[in-house]
Design a protein around this motif. Structure first.
Motif, PDB file in Angstrom:
ATOM      1  N   ASP A   1      -5.932 120.941 -27.482  1.00  0.00           N
ATOM      2  CA  ASP A   1      -6.076 120.165 -26.874  1.00  0.00           C
ATOM      3  C   ASP A   1      -5.319 119.676 -26.129  1.00  0.00           C
ATOM      4  O   ASP A   1      -3.753 119.876 -26.664  1.00  0.00           O
ATOM      5  CB  ASP A   1      -6.670 118.528 -27.501  1.00  0.00           C
ATOM      6  CG  ASP A   1      -7.599 117.408 -25.743  1.00  0.00           C
ATOM      7  OD1 ASP A   1      -7.626 117.697 -25.108  1.00  0.00           O
ATOM      8  OD2 ASP A   1      -7.994 116.663 -26.748  1.00  0.00           O
ATOM      9  N   ASP A   2      -5.047 119.020 -24.854  1.00  0.00           N
ATOM     10  CA  ASP A   2      -3.806 118.908 -24.205  1.00  0.00           C
ATOM     11  C   ASP A   2      -2.891 120.146 -23.854  1.00  0.00           C
ATOM     12  O   ASP A   2      -1.329 119.522 -24.236  1.00  0.00           O
ATOM     13  CB  ASP A   2      -2.604 117.232 -24.484  1.00  0.00           C
ATOM     14  CG  ASP A   2      -4.027 116.665 -24.697  1.00  0.00           C
ATOM     15  OD1 ASP A   2      -4.858 116.491 -24.093  1.00  0.00           O
ATOM     16  OD2 ASP A   2      -3.797 115.758 -25.242  1.00  0.00           O
TER      17      ASP A   2
ATOM     18  N   GLU B   1      -8.550 120.324 -17.599  1.00  0.00           N
ATOM     19  CA  GLU B   1      -8.832 119.404 -17.936  1.00  0.00           C
ATOM     20  C   GLU B   1      -9.057 118.389 -16.735  1.00  0.00           C
ATOM     21  O   GLU B   1      -7.674 118.602 -15.489  1.00  0.00           O
ATOM     22  CB  GLU B   1      -7.922 118.865 -18.990  1.00  0.00           C
ATOM     23  CG  GLU B   1      -8.287 118.864 -20.359  1.00  0.00           C
ATOM     24  CD  GLU B   1      -7.404 118.338 -21.681  1.00  0.00           C
ATOM     25  OE1 GLU B   1      -6.345 118.177 -21.825  1.00  0.00           O
ATOM     26  OE2 GLU B   1      -8.628 117.500 -21.603  1.00  0.00           O
TER      27      GLU B   1
HETATM   28 CA    CA Z   1      -6.938 116.270 -23.448  1.00  0.00          CA
END
Ligand code: CA
Ligand code: C2E
Ligand code: CA
Ligand code: CA
Length: 276
Positions: free
Chosen positions: A175-176, A233
């Motif tokens: 993620d991220d 995202e």
């Molecule tokens: Ca994220």
């Protein structure tokens, strides 16, 4: 302020105190939130960039507190992590997400965010096994989302727990991506199912920021050659969608396709022909 000269002393101490007091009250309420049924999961669609079909939903935790009203995850998740309340709360998230995902078409997956405190808890893998068994969800329909920070804290332990989870058939998403501080070393050791490109790069690329464009291109090329998927995202506009498509991201998530929504609204999406 009582003392005009000692500005620093007068200004900062009361606000620090107020901050600590607010955290104390939030923590007090959070300790009771599970048993009071104050948590809910919202689900945000992730779509295939080419077909625009929903391929998964990310489960996002919501807290409607009797004392504090709706509290932002940006505020209560860090507190839950600091107090380790994230371990029981996260277990509830995992079990609930697996149960609710069983109502969706079988090609649709569910992604669940997992904090370092949870992942490094010795029982975490068994909680995953139990959540899958109790719900009956096929393991390949569950994707665990972790950030790079879990490898900074205890890379060996994080890797072995994630490997155990992957051996069950679950996916693991990073993620991220690009916002952390860790090295790329763990990418050599771990078969992530998906790399999630942080919204800041999506925004930058869409306004032709040279660095953002170069980074997204490099991440997509790397993910492609390592046979990992990519999700952009925070796609909010048509322009961002077109940019991200041109750069070759496989999946897209963001307000443009849908905000996080209650479970019943997520379910209703499947009765529509197209998402937009
Ligand atoms: Ca994220
Ligand atoms: P995240 O995992 O990066 O989740 C994506 C966040 O971006 C969500 O915020 C989502 O609502 C927001 N978002 C999605 N699309 C867009 C968009 O197009 N534009 C903008 N500006 N924002 C978008 P949310 O729900 O407030 O969650 C914030 C963070 O809290 C999450 O970031 C995640 O790190 C954490 N979190 C949420 N639920 C859980 C959970 O169940 N467990 C754990 N450990 N962390 C969670
Ligand atoms: Ca996430
Ligand atoms: Ca995040």
């Amino acid at each position: 302020a009582k003392d005009e000269g000692g500005g620093q002393h007068c200004t900062y101490e009361p606000s620090l105190h107020a901050h600590a007091e607010e955290r104390r009250q939030l923590e007090f309420s959070m300790r009771r939130a599970l048993e009071r049924g104050e948590f809910a999961l919202h689900y945000q669609p992730v779509v295939d960039a080419a077909s625009e079909q929903v391929v998964s939903f990310e489960a996002l935790l919501r807290w409607n507190s009797a004392e504090h009203g709706f509290v932002s995850p940006a505020k209560f998740i860090p507190l839950a992590e600091d107090t380790r309340l994230i371990v029981p709360i996260g277990e509830w998230v995992l079990r609930t997400a697996c149960i609710e995902a069983c109502n969706w078409p079988s090609h649709v997956k569910v992604a669940v965010n997992v904090s370092g405190e949870q992942l490094l808890d010795p029982y975490f893998a068994e909680v995953v096994v139990s959540a899958l068994a109790q719900s009956g969800l096929a393991p390949h329909r569950l994707e665990i989302e972790v950030t790079e920070s879990v490898f900074v804290r205890d890379g060996t332990a994080a890797q072995s727990t994630l490997e155990r989870i992957m051996s069950l058939g679950c996916g693991v998403a990073l993620d991220d991506f690009g916002t952390g501080y860790s090295s790329l070393g763990y990418l050599r050791k771990m078969r992530f199912s998906t790399i999630k490109v942080d919204r800041s790069f999506v925004q930058g690329a869409a306004v032709n920021n040279a660095e953002s464009l170069a980074i997204v291109r490099a991440v997509v090329a790397m993910a492609d050659s390592l046979e990992m998927s990519t999700t952009a995202e925070g796609v909010e506009t048509e322009k961002e969608l077109e940019t991200i498509r041109r750069l070759g991201c496989k999946k897209v998530q963001g307000f443009f396709f849908g905000r996080p929504m209650a479970a019943k609204d997520a379910l209703a999406l499947f009765n529509q022909v197209a998402i937009r």
